[in-house]
Design a protein around this motif. Structure first.
Motif, PDB file in Angstrom:
ATOM      1  N   ALA A  15       0.831  -1.195   0.000  1.00 65.92           N
ATOM      2  CA  ALA A  15       0.000   0.000   0.000  1.00 65.92           C
ATOM      3  C   ALA A  15       0.864   1.241   0.000  1.00 65.92           C
ATOM      4  N   GLY A  16       0.321   2.318  -0.445  1.00 63.89           N
ATOM      5  CA  GLY A  16       1.014   3.596  -0.392  1.00 63.89           C
ATOM      6  C   GLY A  16       1.214   4.196  -1.756  1.00 63.89           C
ATOM      7  N   LEU A  17       1.490   5.479  -1.746  1.00 61.53           N
ATOM      8  CA  LEU A  17       1.761   6.201  -2.973  1.00 61.53           C
ATOM      9  C   LEU A  17       3.073   5.735  -3.581  1.00 61.53           C
ATOM     10  N   LYS A  18       3.190   5.925  -4.871  1.00 55.40           N
ATOM     11  CA  LYS A  18       4.437   5.601  -5.559  1.00 55.40           C
ATOM     12  C   LYS A  18       4.673   6.633  -6.648  1.00 55.40           C
ATOM     13  N   VAL A  19       5.861   7.237  -6.641  1.00 52.44           N
ATOM     14  CA  VAL A  19       6.243   8.167  -7.697  1.00 52.44           C
ATOM     15  C   VAL A  19       6.696   7.326  -8.888  1.00 52.44           C
ATOM     16  N   ILE A  20       6.057   7.536 -10.032  1.00 54.12           N
ATOM     17  CA  ILE A  20       6.400   6.784 -11.244  1.00 54.12           C
ATOM     18  C   ILE A  20       7.479   7.514 -12.038  1.00 54.12           C
ATOM     19  N   SER A  21       7.328   8.822 -12.190  1.00 53.83           N
ATOM     20  CA  SER A  21       8.288   9.611 -12.960  1.00 53.83           C
ATOM     21  C   SER A  21       8.337  11.018 -12.399  1.00 53.83           C
ATOM     22  N   PRO A  22       9.541  11.537 -12.174  1.00 57.82           N
ATOM     23  CA  PRO A  22      10.853  11.074 -12.588  1.00 57.82           C
ATOM     24  C   PRO A  22      11.412  10.052 -11.611  1.00 57.82           C
ATOM     25  N   GLY A  23      12.526   9.469 -11.996  1.00 57.59           N
ATOM     26  CA  GLY A  23      13.218   8.543 -11.115  1.00 57.59           C
ATOM     27  C   GLY A  23      14.047   7.547 -11.880  1.00 57.59           C
ATOM     28  N   GLY A  24      15.204   7.268 -11.375  1.00 55.75           N
ATOM     29  CA  GLY A  24      16.103   6.313 -12.003  1.00 55.75           C
ATOM     30  C   GLY A  24      16.901   6.949 -13.132  1.00 55.75           C
ATOM     31  N   SER A  25      17.674   6.134 -13.789  1.00 57.16           N
ATOM     32  CA  SER A  25      18.575   6.641 -14.832  1.00 57.16           C
ATOM     33  C   SER A  25      17.874   6.921 -16.163  1.00 57.16           C
ATOM     34  N   THR A  26      16.647   6.426 -16.338  1.00 50.28           N
ATOM     35  CA  THR A  26      15.965   6.619 -17.624  1.00 50.28           C
ATOM     36  C   THR A  26      14.844   7.656 -17.571  1.00 50.28           C
ATOM     37  N   LEU A  27      14.563   8.214 -16.403  1.00 52.30           N
ATOM     38  CA  LEU A  27      13.472   9.188 -16.262  1.00 52.30           C
ATOM     39  C   LEU A  27      13.983  10.443 -15.559  1.00 52.30           C
ATOM     40  N   TRP A  28      14.549  11.359 -16.325  1.00 53.44           N
ATOM     41  CA  TRP A  28      15.122  12.581 -15.791  1.00 53.44           C
ATOM     42  C   TRP A  28      14.225  13.768 -16.106  1.00 53.44           C
ATOM     43  N   TRP A  29      14.584  14.905 -15.536  1.00 52.74           N
ATOM     44  CA  TRP A  29      13.951  16.174 -15.862  1.00 52.74           C
ATOM     45  C   TRP A  29      14.983  17.065 -16.536  1.00 52.74           C
ATOM     46  N   VAL A  30      14.513  18.165 -17.138  1.00 56.17           N
ATOM     47  CA  VAL A  30      15.396  19.114 -17.803  1.00 56.17           C
ATOM     48  C   VAL A  30      15.296  20.452 -17.069  1.00 56.17           C
ATOM     49  N   ALA A  31      16.447  21.034 -16.752  1.00 49.99           N
ATOM     50  CA  ALA A  31      16.489  22.300 -16.007  1.00 49.99           C
ATOM     51  C   ALA A  31      15.815  23.427 -16.783  1.00 49.99           C
ATOM     52  N   ASN A  32      15.196  24.345 -16.057  1.00 50.57           N
ATOM     53  CA  ASN A  32      14.532  25.527 -16.616  1.00 50.57           C
ATOM     54  C   ASN A  32      13.564  25.175 -17.736  1.00 50.57           C
TER      55      ASN A  32
END
Length: 187
Positions: A20-37
């Motif tokens: 049970a509980g929430l789960k962050v799907i994205s971002p996370g790990g080496s294949t799901l990044w964000w881009v600055a600004n």
């Protein structure tokens, strides 16, 4: 006998709290990044209803990158499933070691869920491939469509529900198991 029953209760409680509980799907790990600004999308598994609302906080394991966790969004409702984070809402440096935390709306140190560590890449970097996002094409949760930017389109579509009942089915099975255990204990 009492010790065995208590151990069984502890095991069931652990299993239920792990599933049970929430789960962050994205971002996370080496294949799901964000881009600055840039505009980036946060996706979580909203099929779990343990917490109706939460705050969104970004943290970094390196204090020279981010001294303390930084609140991004106050009071976000679980049923939304995804949220476009505008470039103006997040002013952090490109670096590795970031995590997104979903926290109690009254206490950001009470963390309901945390993403896997991820990178915020420099401005102008490409977004992750759409196929890298769990939930794309039928995994858990059904993220809602986000508007305002076509850049992170990889994270705006959900599945057809072929696997969306997985955590609910698991919780139902654990609930049935717990009912049997309680029946054995009280017998």
């Amino acid at each position: 006998m009492l010790f065995a029953r208590l151990s069984l209760i502890a095991l069931v409680t652990t299993l239920v709290s792990t599933v049970a509980g929430l789960k962050v799907i994205s971002p996370g790990g080496s294949t799901l990044w964000w881009v600055a600004n840039s505009d980036n999308t946060l996706i979580w598994d909203c099929s779990d209803k343990t917490h109706d609302q939460f705050n969104v906080v970004i943290a970094n394991s390196n204090p020279s990158v981010l001294v303390a966790p930084l609140p991004i969004i106050p009071t976000l409702y679980n049923y939304v499933c995804s949220k476009l984070i505008l470039a103006t809402q997040l002013n952090v440096a490109a670096a590795t070691g970031y995590t997104i935390q979903l926290t109690n709306i009254f206490n950001n140190t009470d963390i309901y869920a945390s993403s896997e560590p991820f990178e915020i890449k420099p401005v102008g970097s490409v977004y992750p491939d759409p196929s890298a996002t769990p939930g794309h094409g039928g995994s858990s949760g059904t993220p809602s469509s986000t508007s305002g930017s076509s850049k992170p389109s990889s994270t705006t579509s959900g599945g057809n529900g072929s696997k969306s009942g997985g955590s609910k089915n698991t919780l139902s099975a654990l609930g049935a198991f717990a009912a049997i255990v309680v029946g054995v204990i009280t017998a």
